[in-house]
Motif scaffolding. Structure first.
Motif, PDB file in Angstrom:
ATOM      1  N   ASN A  80      49.650  20.805  70.843  1.00 38.13           N
ATOM      2  CA  ASN A  80      50.689  20.004  70.168  1.00 38.13           C
ATOM      3  C   ASN A  80      51.065  20.719  68.871  1.00 38.13           C
ATOM      4  OD1 ASN A  80      50.426  17.842  72.136  1.00 38.13           O
ATOM      5  ND2 ASN A  80      48.486  17.429  71.113  1.00 38.13           N
ATOM      6  N   THR A 130      55.292  19.139  66.576  1.00 36.61           N
ATOM      7  CA  THR A 130      54.810  18.014  65.771  1.00 36.61           C
ATOM      8  C   THR A 130      54.869  18.363  64.291  1.00 36.61           C
ATOM      9  OG1 THR A 130      53.314  17.281  67.516  1.00 36.61           O
ATOM     10  CG2 THR A 130      52.783  16.578  65.276  1.00 36.61           C
ATOM     11  N   THR A 150      50.694  10.600  71.131  1.00 37.03           N
ATOM     12  CA  THR A 150      50.116  11.857  70.625  1.00 37.03           C
ATOM     13  C   THR A 150      50.294  11.942  69.113  1.00 37.03           C
ATOM     14  OG1 THR A 150      50.613  12.962  72.713  1.00 37.03           O
ATOM     15  CG2 THR A 150      50.135  14.377  70.837  1.00 37.03           C
ATOM     16  N   GLY A 177      46.771  11.782  68.566  1.00 36.34           N
ATOM     17  CA  GLY A 177      46.361  13.112  69.030  1.00 36.34           C
ATOM     18  C   GLY A 177      45.930  13.147  70.487  1.00 36.34           C
TER      19      GLY A 177
END
Ligand code: NZQ
Ligand code: ZN
Length: 385
Positions: free
Chosen positions: A68, A152, A273, A277
């Motif tokens: 991510n 992110t 997420t 996470g």
């Protein structure tokens, strides 16, 4: 079928021992930045293979892209690309590394202000990008053959995406032997991610598109057959190859031409997420059953077709068949050891409020009919408590 235009310029180089072929693809006079993740490529030998193949080429490195990938880390790479006058980016890793590479490629040449715009202002804001090549080590996202990137911003806990033809890789090398070193969790995540990519482009409403439907169904069935084989025997080359090609085919745009697309499960999953996470594939396993349940009326023809053609569900009325299709989907994910409810990931009920609020504030509506508002999102997530 809707009108469509389709162009996919990515050259796929698939198969055993194909990583060495990277030297045939990277221009020999390029100054290359190899971008990679947390170090798996050093443990698996992929790093050495790439370095050996490119020994005659000027090659710098940027490691440390996180799963991510973070905007903040990508911007450090942009600084390096500019300072070193890099003119070619080589992604070596999974979807996160490739998505980061795409963002770096676009942000380096972005001249209209803050590069964060690329991720937050939809439309044609990207007008150029550095050329990209990819060595893919993890089948899941389809990033190797599309123009998508998901990034992110850690400081805002925001996961955003952009799409541009400029960031489609010039080539992607897919060596199925990379699957041999994947932990079970990443294999399972990849199978679920690819499976849900297909469903986002299939579980919508009928549009008399039997070819797209059957291509989508063939990918689903292949994942159901091959995914468990990969999990059971990591050195099964044929299963690894079938899994890898299925994941690419699931999101290279071919099954979505001329048909409606949903992507609401992904939109909600990205929030899980961002706040907790949770691995991308796992967020989809949580959200999808709630989505199917909430949209059982809108999606009924396609859910029934999915139940019948994929899971052999032919008995009962409409609701019973939809319930059975949802149950089969959940048990497939669970058979891969991917839990499908929020408490199994220690997500508290307050997170539902936070996610709902974001969609409410942005007045954002999602789904193939644009009719899922914040209240629908709340209902989907409460379904998963
Ligand atoms: O970081 P390293 O050390 O390389 O380790 C990675 C990472 O920890 C490891 N790994 C990768 N290849 C390996 C390996 N370990 C052993 N052997 C190998 N061969 O696996 C871990 C996960 O890697 P990551 O790249 O994060 O996984 P994935 O490919 O599933 O990518 C997930 C990201 O892609 C985005 C997701 O949102 C998420 O940020 N997506 C991108 C899409 C796209 N570009 O089209 C679409 C997807 O829907 C998705 O949203
Ligand atoms: Zn996905």
């Amino acid at each position: 079928m809707y009108n469509f235009e389709y162009k996919n310029p990515v050259k796929i180089i698939f198969g055993k021992a194909s990583i060495a072929k990277v030297v045939n693809e990277v221009p020999s006079n390029a100054k290359v930045l190899m971008i990679y993740g947390g170090g798996s490529i050093k443990r698996t030998g992929v790093y050495e293979q790439v370095k050996t193949a490119l020994r005659g080429i000027e090659l710098l490195e940027f490691g440390g892209i996180e799963a991510n990938p973070h905007y903040e880390t990508c911007m450090q790479a942009v600084e390096m690309v500019k300072a070193e006058n890099i003119d070619y980016l080589l992604s070596v890793g999974g979807g996160s590394v490739l998505d980061a590479t795409k963002f770096v490629a676009a942000a380096t040449l972005y001249k209209n202000g803050d590069p964060w715009d690329i991720l937050t202002k939809p439309g044609t804001v990207v007008q150029a990008a550095l050329p990209i090549g990819a060595v893919l080590t993890l089948p899941a996202t389809g990033s190797e053959m599309n123009g998508n990137s998901v990034i992110t911003r850690a400081e805002y806990m925001q996961k955003q995406s952009f799409n541009s033809p400029y960031v489609m890789p010039q080539f992607s090398i897919l060596d199925p032997e990379c699957v041999f070193t994947l932990p079970d969790r990443q294999v399972a995540n990849g199978v679920v991610d690819a499976f849900v990519h297909v469903l986002e482009q299939y579980l919508t409403f009928p549009l008399n598109s039997p070819l797209q439907d059957r291509m989508a169904e063939s990918i689903l069935i292949t994942l159901i057959e091959e995914g468990p084989k990969v999990l059971a025997n990591r050195n099964d080359y044929d299963a690894a190859a079938n899994f890898m090609w299925s994941a690419t085919m699931a999101l290279n745009g071919i099954i979505s031409v001329g048909v409606p697309q949903d992507w609401a499960t992904h939109e909600i999953g990205h929030e899980l997420t961002a706040f907790h996470g949770i691995d991308h594939g796992r967020t989809l396993a949580i959200v999808l059953p709630g989505m199917m349940n909430l949209k059982r009326e809108n999606k009924k023809e396609k859910i029934i077709q999915y139940g019948e053609r994929i899971w052999g569900i032919t008995d009962g009325g409409v609701d019973a068949r939809i319930d059975a299709a949802i149950a089969k989907t959940v048990s497939f994910f669970e058979s891969l050891s991917v839990p499908t409810t929020l408490p199994e990931y220690d997500v508290p009920a307050e997170t539902i409020e936070k996610i709902t609020l974001r969609f409410k504030e942005n007045q954002m509506k999602i789904g193939e009919k644009g009719d899922i508002d914040f209240a629908g999102i709340e209902a989907i997530l409460k379904d998963r408590l």
